[in-house]
Design a protein around this motif. Structure first.
Motif, PDB file in Angstrom:
ATOM      1  N   SER A 236      -0.993 -19.015   2.925  1.00 28.39           N
ATOM      2  CA  SER A 236      -1.263 -19.866   1.845  1.00 28.39           C
ATOM      3  C   SER A 236      -0.246 -20.336   0.947  1.00 28.39           C
ATOM      4  CB  SER A 236      -2.221 -19.090   1.000  1.00 28.39           C
ATOM      5  OG  SER A 236      -1.329 -18.055   0.117  1.00 28.39           O
ATOM      6  N   ILE A 237      -0.441 -21.379   0.270  1.00 32.36           N
ATOM      7  CA  ILE A 237       0.453 -22.101  -0.260  1.00 32.36           C
ATOM      8  C   ILE A 237       0.973 -21.208  -1.537  1.00 32.36           C
ATOM      9  CG2 ILE A 237      -1.291 -23.225  -1.945  1.00 32.36           C
ATOM     10  CD1 ILE A 237       2.249 -24.663  -0.895  1.00 32.36           C
ATOM     11  N   ASP A 238       0.049 -20.483  -2.140  1.00 32.16           N
ATOM     12  CA  ASP A 238       0.617 -19.223  -3.105  1.00 32.16           C
ATOM     13  C   ASP A 238       1.448 -18.364  -2.497  1.00 32.16           C
ATOM     14  OD1 ASP A 238      -1.054 -20.515  -5.106  1.00 32.16           O
ATOM     15  OD2 ASP A 238      -2.663 -19.072  -4.938  1.00 32.16           O
ATOM     16  N   ALA A 239       1.036 -17.846  -1.421  1.00 33.86           N
ATOM     17  CA  ALA A 239       2.029 -16.721  -0.780  1.00 33.86           C
ATOM     18  C   ALA A 239       3.460 -17.430  -0.409  1.00 33.86           C
ATOM     19  CB  ALA A 239       1.389 -16.312   0.386  1.00 33.86           C
ATOM     20  N   LEU A 240       3.441 -18.651  -0.125  1.00 35.54           N
ATOM     21  CA  LEU A 240       4.650 -19.414   0.431  1.00 35.54           C
ATOM     22  C   LEU A 240       5.450 -19.352  -0.709  1.00 35.54           C
ATOM     23  CD1 LEU A 240       3.195 -21.691   3.242  1.00 35.54           C
ATOM     24  CD2 LEU A 240       4.643 -19.737   3.548  1.00 35.54           C
ATOM     25  N   GLU A 241       4.738 -19.763  -1.841  1.00 38.44           N
ATOM     26  CA  GLU A 241       5.495 -20.420  -3.001  1.00 38.44           C
ATOM     27  C   GLU A 241       5.903 -19.095  -3.768  1.00 38.44           C
ATOM     28  OE1 GLU A 241       4.299 -24.971  -4.200  1.00 38.44           O
ATOM     29  OE2 GLU A 241       3.164 -23.271  -4.713  1.00 38.44           O
ATOM     30  N   LYS A 242       4.977 -18.060  -3.944  1.00 38.32           N
ATOM     31  CA  LYS A 242       5.346 -16.873  -4.749  1.00 38.32           C
ATOM     32  C   LYS A 242       5.705 -15.620  -4.117  1.00 38.32           C
ATOM     33  CE  LYS A 242       1.849 -18.946  -7.714  1.00 38.32           C
ATOM     34  NZ  LYS A 242       0.300 -19.009  -8.263  1.00 38.32           N
ATOM     35  N   ASP A 243       5.560 -15.536  -2.788  1.00 35.06           N
ATOM     36  CA  ASP A 243       5.960 -14.343  -2.246  1.00 35.06           C
ATOM     37  C   ASP A 243       6.518 -14.491  -0.778  1.00 35.06           C
ATOM     38  OD1 ASP A 243       6.134 -11.576  -1.798  1.00 35.06           O
ATOM     39  OD2 ASP A 243       4.127 -11.235  -1.233  1.00 35.06           O
ATOM     40  N   PHE A 244       7.374 -15.309  -0.889  1.00 37.69           N
ATOM     41  CA  PHE A 244       7.966 -15.767   0.395  1.00 37.69           C
ATOM     42  C   PHE A 244       8.710 -14.485   1.153  1.00 37.69           C
ATOM     43  CE2 PHE A 244      10.826 -17.218   3.594  1.00 37.69           C
ATOM     44  CZ  PHE A 244      10.132 -18.398   4.180  1.00 37.69           C
ATOM     45  N   ASP A 245       9.108 -13.512   0.704  1.00 37.04           N
ATOM     46  CA  ASP A 245       9.671 -12.307   1.122  1.00 37.04           C
ATOM     47  C   ASP A 245       8.526 -11.551   1.804  1.00 37.04           C
ATOM     48  OD1 ASP A 245      12.185 -12.648   0.374  1.00 37.04           O
ATOM     49  OD2 ASP A 245      12.145 -11.378  -1.133  1.00 37.04           O
ATOM     50  N   GLY A 246       7.214 -11.371   1.102  1.00 35.76           N
ATOM     51  CA  GLY A 246       6.215 -10.905   1.945  1.00 35.76           C
ATOM     52  C   GLY A 246       5.895 -11.463   2.817  1.00 35.76           C
ATOM     53  N   VAL A 247       5.924 -13.089   2.965  1.00 34.10           N
ATOM     54  CA  VAL A 247       5.257 -13.847   4.219  1.00 34.10           C
ATOM     55  C   VAL A 247       6.432 -13.304   5.235  1.00 34.10           C
ATOM     56  CG1 VAL A 247       5.440 -16.014   5.184  1.00 34.10           C
ATOM     57  CG2 VAL A 247       4.391 -15.485   2.949  1.00 34.10           C
ATOM     58  N   ARG A 248       7.719 -13.287   5.007  1.00 36.75           N
ATOM     59  CA  ARG A 248       8.822 -13.169   6.064  1.00 36.75           C
ATOM     60  C   ARG A 248       8.703 -11.632   6.748  1.00 36.75           C
ATOM     61  NH1 ARG A 248      14.643 -13.579   3.710  1.00 36.75           N
ATOM     62  NH2 ARG A 248      13.663 -11.782   2.273  1.00 36.75           N
ATOM     63  N   LYS A 249       8.149 -10.882   6.001  1.00 35.77           N
ATOM     64  CA  LYS A 249       8.157  -9.599   6.381  1.00 35.77           C
ATOM     65  C   LYS A 249       6.967  -9.435   7.476  1.00 35.77           C
ATOM     66  CE  LYS A 249      10.161  -7.030   2.415  1.00 35.77           C
ATOM     67  NZ  LYS A 249       9.783  -6.242   1.159  1.00 35.77           N
ATOM     68  N   ILE A 250       5.734  -9.905   7.009  1.00 40.17           N
ATOM     69  CA  ILE A 250       4.822 -10.099   8.135  1.00 40.17           C
ATOM     70  C   ILE A 250       5.065 -10.956   9.139  1.00 40.17           C
ATOM     71  CG2 ILE A 250       2.367 -11.260   8.243  1.00 40.17           C
ATOM     72  CD1 ILE A 250       1.984 -10.739   5.248  1.00 40.17           C
ATOM     73  N   ALA A 251       5.623 -12.201   9.046  1.00 39.86           N
ATOM     74  CA  ALA A 251       6.094 -12.934  10.282  1.00 39.86           C
ATOM     75  C   ALA A 251       6.986 -12.210  11.008  1.00 39.86           C
ATOM     76  CB  ALA A 251       6.812 -14.296   9.552  1.00 39.86           C
ATOM     77  N   ASP A 252       7.930 -11.677  10.602  1.00 38.67           N
ATOM     78  CA  ASP A 252       8.938 -10.751  11.403  1.00 38.67           C
ATOM     79  C   ASP A 252       8.283  -9.679  12.039  1.00 38.67           C
ATOM     80  OD1 ASP A 252      10.929 -12.417  10.733  1.00 38.67           O
ATOM     81  OD2 ASP A 252      11.804 -11.007   9.397  1.00 38.67           O
ATOM     82  N   ALA A 253       7.217  -8.988  11.671  1.00 40.03           N
ATOM     83  CA  ALA A 253       6.511  -7.961  12.313  1.00 40.03           C
ATOM     84  C   ALA A 253       5.669  -8.351  13.429  1.00 40.03           C
ATOM     85  CB  ALA A 253       5.841  -7.127  11.112  1.00 40.03           C
ATOM     86  N   LEU A 254       5.076  -9.388  13.219  1.00 39.22           N
ATOM     87  CA  LEU A 254       4.257 -10.051  14.433  1.00 39.22           C
ATOM     88  C   LEU A 254       5.019 -10.898  15.297  1.00 39.22           C
ATOM     89  CD1 LEU A 254       1.157 -10.658  11.966  1.00 39.22           C
ATOM     90  CD2 LEU A 254       1.087  -9.237  13.969  1.00 39.22           C
ATOM     91  N   GLY A 255       6.155 -11.445  14.833  1.00 39.76           N
ATOM     92  CA  GLY A 255       6.987 -12.278  15.762  1.00 39.76           C
ATOM     93  C   GLY A 255       6.846 -13.869  15.681  1.00 39.76           C
ATOM     94  N   ILE A 256       6.101 -14.130  14.352  1.00 43.06           N
ATOM     95  CA  ILE A 256       5.837 -15.365  13.957  1.00 43.06           C
ATOM     96  C   ILE A 256       7.084 -16.108  13.531  1.00 43.06           C
ATOM     97  CG2 ILE A 256       4.769 -16.985  12.198  1.00 43.06           C
ATOM     98  CD1 ILE A 256       2.414 -14.550  11.910  1.00 43.06           C
ATOM     99  N   THR A 257       7.374 -17.402  14.391  1.00 46.55           N
ATOM    100  CA  THR A 257       8.598 -18.140  13.945  1.00 46.55           C
ATOM    101  C   THR A 257       8.222 -19.512  13.362  1.00 46.55           C
ATOM    102  OG1 THR A 257       8.538 -18.998  16.165  1.00 46.55           O
ATOM    103  CG2 THR A 257       9.881 -17.223  15.767  1.00 46.55           C
ATOM    104  N   LEU A 258       6.925 -19.850  13.451  1.00 46.92           N
ATOM    105  CA  LEU A 258       6.426 -21.072  12.875  1.00 46.92           C
ATOM    106  C   LEU A 258       5.401 -20.964  11.779  1.00 46.92           C
ATOM    107  CD1 LEU A 258       6.315 -24.292  12.662  1.00 46.92           C
ATOM    108  CD2 LEU A 258       4.574 -24.345  14.222  1.00 46.92           C
ATOM    109  N   LEU A 259       5.692 -21.039  10.414  1.00 46.62           N
ATOM    110  CA  LEU A 259       5.026 -20.860   9.426  1.00 46.62           C
ATOM    111  C   LEU A 259       4.133 -22.074   9.101  1.00 46.62           C
ATOM    112  CD1 LEU A 259       7.703 -19.099   7.025  1.00 46.62           C
ATOM    113  CD2 LEU A 259       6.190 -17.955   8.876  1.00 46.62           C
ATOM    114  N   ILE A 260       2.880 -21.891   8.783  1.00 47.64           N
ATOM    115  CA  ILE A 260       1.888 -22.873   8.671  1.00 47.64           C
ATOM    116  C   ILE A 260       1.190 -22.819   7.468  1.00 47.64           C
ATOM    117  CG2 ILE A 260       0.024 -24.441   9.650  1.00 47.64           C
ATOM    118  CD1 ILE A 260       1.114 -23.276  12.366  1.00 47.64           C
TER     119      ILE A 260
END
Length: 248
Positions: free
Chosen positions: A61-85
């Motif tokens: 979500s735009i909220d997560a990306l703007e307000k909690d990018f560190d949280g987004v990054r942790k999820i992405a790294d755990a799952l192998g996500i390289t393209l955030l949408i």
């Protein structure tokens, strides 16, 4: 091609273990994540690995990306996500004029800068509202892309069509920015009435054979993601869609 599958399509067909097993058996190699699968990323990654699946793309979500990018990054790294949408903007927050949409594009541009510095790709995913004409005759999607010239686009072709747009000129104009594609179909008149008017890929009204050819020739898309917003039979949708896609 490694056909992907947007897991949002299967949100009503739990458990996830069964969904991932089915997708792996049908020949999918990738899936796309959304908020409903991020609660325990490590455990979900184990299920992906078990079924020969990877998750290179994910919706946040735009909220997560703007307000909690560190949280987004942790999820992405755990799952192998390289393209955030970023997938959506709720109706009550949508601008109503050119200046407002340019402002929203500028917000996405800032997220894109943050993502790039952290080593991720970033893209905006459209629905239909970005193609609805504004009072001055322009459409929001043009303003979003103009105000955020360095971000990618996950093109949801069926939503472009539902918004009144023709996908081919958009592919011609912005193909180099199309990082991913949602492969979705619109039901024929009188069909899909209990599925919000959507169809299994290759069984509706969209010329997917022609569009895939155009996308391969004109776009930078690496990910082709099957989606149906409200299927009544997830196995049927997943099976018939990948079978059709393999003929393109």
């Amino acid at each position: 091609m490694n056909w992907s599958f947007q897991l949002y399509s299967a949100r009503n067909f739990q458990p996830w273990e069964g969904v991932l097993k089915m997708l792996g058996e049908l020949g999918y190699k990738e899936v796309e994540g959304f908020g409903g699968v991020y609660d325990d990323p490590k455990a979900f990654r184990a299920e992906l690995d078990k079924n020969g699946l990877t998750m290179p793309t994910g919706h946040f979500s735009i909220d997560a990306l703007e307000k909690d990018f560190d949280g987004v990054r942790k999820i992405a790294d755990a799952l192998g996500i390289t393209l955030l949408i970023c997938p959506y903007l709720v109706a009550e927050l949508r601008p109503t004029d050119t200046a407002g949409w340019r402002g929203f594009g500028e917000r996405l541009a800032k997220v894109g800068e943050t993502a790039d510095k952290a080593g991720y790709g970033f893209a905006w995913h459209n629905h239909d509202f970005e193609f609805k004409t504004l009072a001055d005759g322009s459409v929001p999607q043009d303003h979003i892309l103009a105000a955020a010239p360095d971000i990618g686009w996950e093109m949801d072709v069926a939503w472009v069509v539902r918004g009144g747009g023709d996908p081919l000129p958009w592919i011609e104009k912005h193909g180099k920015r199309i990082a991913a594609v949602h492969v979705k179909d619109i039901a024929r008149p009188g069909e899909g009435l209990d599925e919000d008017g959507w169809s299994d890929v290759g069984h509706g009204t969209i010329d997917w054979a022609g569009l895939i050819k155009a996308l391969r020739a004109k776009s930078a898309a690496k990910y082709y993601v099957m989606e149906q917003d409200n299927p009544n039979d997830i196995e049927r949708f997943a099976r018939r869609s990948i079978a059709a896609a393999k003929t393109y």
